[in-house]
Design an enzyme around this catalytic site. Structure first.
Site, PDB file in Angstrom:
ATOM      1  N   GLY A  13     -21.828  -0.616 -55.362  1.00  0.00           N
ATOM      2  CA  GLY A  13     -21.564   0.740 -54.827  1.00  0.00           C
ATOM      3  C   GLY A  13     -19.970   1.381 -54.439  1.00  0.00           C
ATOM      4  O   GLY A  13     -19.807   2.086 -53.920  1.00  0.00           O
ATOM      5  N   SER A  15     -18.363   3.207 -55.781  1.00  0.00           N
ATOM      6  CA  SER A  15     -17.304   3.931 -56.706  1.00  0.00           C
ATOM      7  C   SER A  15     -17.524   5.032 -56.082  1.00  0.00           C
ATOM      8  O   SER A  15     -16.633   5.942 -56.252  1.00  0.00           O
ATOM      9  CB  SER A  15     -18.933   4.062 -57.690  1.00  0.00           C
ATOM     10  N   VAL A  62     -24.905  -0.514 -63.060  1.00  0.00           N
ATOM     11  CA  VAL A  62     -25.612  -1.534 -62.277  1.00  0.00           C
ATOM     12  C   VAL A  62     -26.567  -0.841 -61.784  1.00  0.00           C
ATOM     13  O   VAL A  62     -26.528   0.676 -60.695  1.00  0.00           O
ATOM     14  CB  VAL A  62     -25.798  -3.114 -61.370  1.00  0.00           C
ATOM     15  N   ASN A  90     -22.472  -4.093 -51.030  1.00  0.00           N
ATOM     16  CA  ASN A  90     -22.628  -3.087 -50.332  1.00  0.00           C
ATOM     17  C   ASN A  90     -23.211  -1.413 -50.264  1.00  0.00           C
ATOM     18  O   ASN A  90     -23.595  -0.809 -49.644  1.00  0.00           O
ATOM     19  CB  ASN A  90     -20.849  -2.504 -50.647  1.00  0.00           C
ATOM     20  N   SER A 142     -25.466  -2.752 -41.243  1.00  0.00           N
ATOM     21  CA  SER A 142     -25.629  -2.089 -40.332  1.00  0.00           C
ATOM     22  C   SER A 142     -25.792  -1.617 -38.945  1.00  0.00           C
ATOM     23  O   SER A 142     -26.293  -2.814 -38.417  1.00  0.00           O
ATOM     24  CB  SER A 142     -26.832  -0.377 -40.876  1.00  0.00           C
ATOM     25  N   TYR A 155     -35.032   2.707 -43.274  1.00  0.00           N
ATOM     26  CA  TYR A 155     -33.129   1.993 -43.106  1.00  0.00           C
ATOM     27  C   TYR A 155     -33.024   1.292 -42.898  1.00  0.00           C
ATOM     28  O   TYR A 155     -32.672  -0.329 -42.181  1.00  0.00           O
ATOM     29  CB  TYR A 155     -32.811   3.517 -42.707  1.00  0.00           C
ATOM     30  N   ALA A 157     -35.677  -1.336 -41.248  1.00  0.00           N
ATOM     31  CA  ALA A 157     -36.651  -2.836 -41.264  1.00  0.00           C
ATOM     32  C   ALA A 157     -35.584  -3.154 -42.390  1.00  0.00           C
ATOM     33  O   ALA A 157     -35.209  -4.344 -42.796  1.00  0.00           O
ATOM     34  CB  ALA A 157     -37.607  -2.432 -42.040  1.00  0.00           C
ATOM     35  N   LYS A 159     -32.263  -3.092 -43.245  1.00  0.00           N
ATOM     36  CA  LYS A 159     -30.934  -3.719 -42.909  1.00  0.00           C
ATOM     37  C   LYS A 159     -31.711  -4.369 -41.710  1.00  0.00           C
ATOM     38  O   LYS A 159     -30.436  -5.577 -41.407  1.00  0.00           O
ATOM     39  CB  LYS A 159     -30.227  -1.794 -42.038  1.00  0.00           C
TER      40      LYS A 159
HETATM   41  N1  LIG Z   1     -21.741   5.538 -43.375  1.00  0.00           N
HETATM   42  C1  LIG Z   1     -22.936   4.537 -42.932  1.00  0.00           C
HETATM   43  O1  LIG Z   1     -22.798   5.435 -41.417  1.00  0.00           O
HETATM   44  C2  LIG Z   1     -22.845   3.719 -43.011  1.00  0.00           C
HETATM   45  C3  LIG Z   1     -23.025   3.031 -41.631  1.00  0.00           C
HETATM   46  C4  LIG Z   1     -23.318   1.823 -41.546  1.00  0.00           C
HETATM   47  C5  LIG Z   1     -23.477   0.905 -43.261  1.00  0.00           C
HETATM   48  N2  LIG Z   1     -23.179   1.810 -43.907  1.00  0.00           N
HETATM   49  C6  LIG Z   1     -24.074   1.274 -44.536  1.00  0.00           C
HETATM   50  O2  LIG Z   1     -22.025   1.190 -45.936  1.00  0.00           O
HETATM   51  C7  LIG Z   1     -23.086   1.087 -47.276  1.00  0.00           C
HETATM   52  C8  LIG Z   1     -22.321   2.030 -48.205  1.00  0.00           C
HETATM   53  O3  LIG Z   1     -23.012   2.597 -47.291  1.00  0.00           O
HETATM   54  P1  LIG Z   1     -22.077   4.551 -47.952  1.00  0.00           P
HETATM   55  O4  LIG Z   1     -21.449   5.195 -46.826  1.00  0.00           O
HETATM   56  O5  LIG Z   1     -20.584   4.278 -48.465  1.00  0.00           O
HETATM   57  O6  LIG Z   1     -22.263   4.908 -48.758  1.00  0.00           O
HETATM   58  P2  LIG Z   1     -22.233   6.625 -50.172  1.00  0.00           P
HETATM   59  O7  LIG Z   1     -21.478   6.878 -49.725  1.00  0.00           O
HETATM   60  O8  LIG Z   1     -24.156   7.323 -50.154  1.00  0.00           O
HETATM   61  O9  LIG Z   1     -22.240   5.287 -51.154  1.00  0.00           O
HETATM   62  C9  LIG Z   1     -23.022   4.078 -51.618  1.00  0.00           C
HETATM   63  C10 LIG Z   1     -23.007   3.597 -53.237  1.00  0.00           C
HETATM   64  O10 LIG Z   1     -24.254   2.796 -53.472  1.00  0.00           O
HETATM   65  C11 LIG Z   1     -24.539   3.081 -54.398  1.00  0.00           C
HETATM   66  N3  LIG Z   1     -26.014   3.031 -54.710  1.00  0.00           N
HETATM   67  C12 LIG Z   1     -26.394   3.787 -54.608  1.00  0.00           C
HETATM   68  N4  LIG Z   1     -28.246   3.283 -54.793  1.00  0.00           N
HETATM   69  C13 LIG Z   1     -27.790   2.416 -56.023  1.00  0.00           C
HETATM   70  C14 LIG Z   1     -28.299   1.415 -56.937  1.00  0.00           C
HETATM   71  N5  LIG Z   1     -29.746   1.467 -56.596  1.00  0.00           N
HETATM   72  N6  LIG Z   1     -27.676   0.598 -57.448  1.00  0.00           N
HETATM   73  C15 LIG Z   1     -26.500   0.810 -57.217  1.00  0.00           C
HETATM   74  N7  LIG Z   1     -25.923   1.018 -56.657  1.00  0.00           N
HETATM   75  C16 LIG Z   1     -26.275   2.304 -55.864  1.00  0.00           C
HETATM   76  C17 LIG Z   1     -23.647   4.800 -54.418  1.00  0.00           C
HETATM   77  O11 LIG Z   1     -23.636   4.659 -56.398  1.00  0.00           O
HETATM   78  P3  LIG Z   1     -24.604   5.658 -57.124  1.00  0.00           P
HETATM   79  O12 LIG Z   1     -25.426   6.135 -56.528  1.00  0.00           O
HETATM   80  O13 LIG Z   1     -24.135   5.760 -58.160  1.00  0.00           O
HETATM   81  O14 LIG Z   1     -25.097   4.132 -57.967  1.00  0.00           O
HETATM   82  C18 LIG Z   1     -22.253   4.410 -53.859  1.00  0.00           C
HETATM   83  O15 LIG Z   1     -21.659   3.657 -55.085  1.00  0.00           O
HETATM   84  C19 LIG Z   1     -24.699   1.248 -47.596  1.00  0.00           C
HETATM   85  O16 LIG Z   1     -25.608  -0.412 -47.201  1.00  0.00           O
HETATM   86  C20 LIG Z   1     -24.827   1.964 -46.030  1.00  0.00           C
HETATM   87  O17 LIG Z   1     -26.173   1.273 -45.678  1.00  0.00           O
HETATM   88  C21 LIG Z   1     -23.397   3.032 -44.241  1.00  0.00           C
END
Ligand SMILES: NC(=O)c1ccc[n+]([C@@H]2O[C@H](COP(=O)([O-])OP(=O)(O)OC[C@H]3O[C@@H](n4cnc5c(N)ncnc54)[C@H](OP(=O)(O)O)[C@@H]3O)[C@@H](O)[C@H]2O)c1
Length: 242
Positions: A13, A15, A62, A90, A142, A155, A157, A159
């Site tokens: 993740g 990107s 991936v 991530n 999370s 979600y 469950a 995490k």
């Molecule tokens: N933002 C929040 O408030 C928050 C809070 C707590 C925890 N988190 C956790 O932090 C992590 C990152 O979240 P974020 O907020 O940065 O989300 P985001 O901006 O939506 O980015 C998600 C990343 O994961 C990749 N991804 C999604 N599905 C995928 C798959 N099937 N295979 C490979 N890559 C995949 C996406 O790229 P592609 O779609 O191109 O694959 C992207 O690079 C997650 O695990 C999320 O649960 C986020």
């Protein structure tokens, strides 16, 4: 002390959002960073931006929902780099609906990407992380790895499952050259939170850089102690000591 030259970091993740900030930060202290996700275009642009600013970054596709795709990523890294010093699980997806409205498919998808994918990646990448003189596995959970929020049953469950798997792996690798860590953030300012919690004032959100700083702290700190888990919440939310 901060120098990660000759170290290889894989950030799933990577990107955009939190993953991209982690990748930038690790590259900024010398690591060779592999950004892995599905969208090739976004990945390549993100890796190119890191390279333009003097870092070493590679984009690799991936799908964390696909076991073969994960295996193929690890194989490519093995052939090109031979080691993974830092693995950051991530990549993740979220889902928002009351349990009565959520479908089995929603549940399965969250489990597939957020728990099963990291399980497979940890398993496949472990031999490469064990080749590092000092290896790190860092899983991004999370607030809902610890608490439950309404409209987030699927979600939550997934995490919780990720945290459970991380706890077991931490026990299995205890006293080895690989340490296992969990970071549990509350709302972070990325597209993901905007999609499911538009009610939260943007000014209150944790910045992605704050999560990247925790990763940097984990991989650069020296000392006799180990910190297994990091919990960071929005300052405007309630404390979670439970
Ligand atoms: N933002 C929040 O408030 C928050 C809070 C707590 C925890 N988190 C956790 O932090 C992590 C990152 O979240 P974020 O907020 O940065 O989300 P985001 O901006 O939506 O980015 C998600 C990343 O994961 C990749 N991804 C999604 N599905 C995928 C798959 N099937 N295979 C490979 N890559 C995949 C996406 O790229 P592609 O779609 O191109 O694959 C992207 O690079 C997650 O695990 C999320 O649960 C986020």
């Amino acid at each position: 002390m901060d120098d990660l030259n000759n170290k290889v970091a894989l950030v799933t993740g990577g990107s955009k959002g939190i993953g991209l900030e982690i990748a930038r930060t690790l590259a900024g202290i010398g690591a060779t960073v592999i950004l892995a996700a599905r969208s090739k275009d976004t990945l390549e642009k993100s890796a190119a931006r890191i390279v333009e600013s003097g870092g070493k970054a590679f984009a690799m596709g991936v799908d964390m929902g696909d076991e073969e795709s994960i295996r193929s990523l690890v194989k490519t890294i093995q052939e090109r780099f031979g080691v993974i010093d830092i693995l950051v699980n991530n990549a993740g997806i979220t889902h928002s609906a009351l349990l009565k409205d959520a479908t089995t498919k929603d549940f399965d998808r969250c489990m597939q990407i957020n728990a099963r994918g990291p399980f497979i990646l940890c398993k496949e990448a472990l031999p490469l992380v064990q080749k590092a003189s000092r290896g790190y596995i860092i899983n991004i959970g999370s607030v809902v790895s610890i608490k439950g929020y309404q409209s987030q049953s699927a979600y939550t469950a997934s995490k919780h499952a990720l945290r459970g798997m991380t706890m077991s792996l931490g026990e299995e690798l205890n006293k080895t050259s690989v340490s296992v860590h969990m970071i549990c953030p509350g709302g972070v300012d990325t597209g993901m939170v905007g999609d499911v919690r538009p009610d939260i004032n943007k000014d209150e959100l944790i910045q992605p850089q704050e999560i990247a700083d925790i990763v940097k702290f984990i991989v650069t700190r020296r000392g006799k102690g180990l910190i297994d888990e990091f919990r960071i919440r929005r300052a405007t939310s309630g404390p979670w000591f439970a």
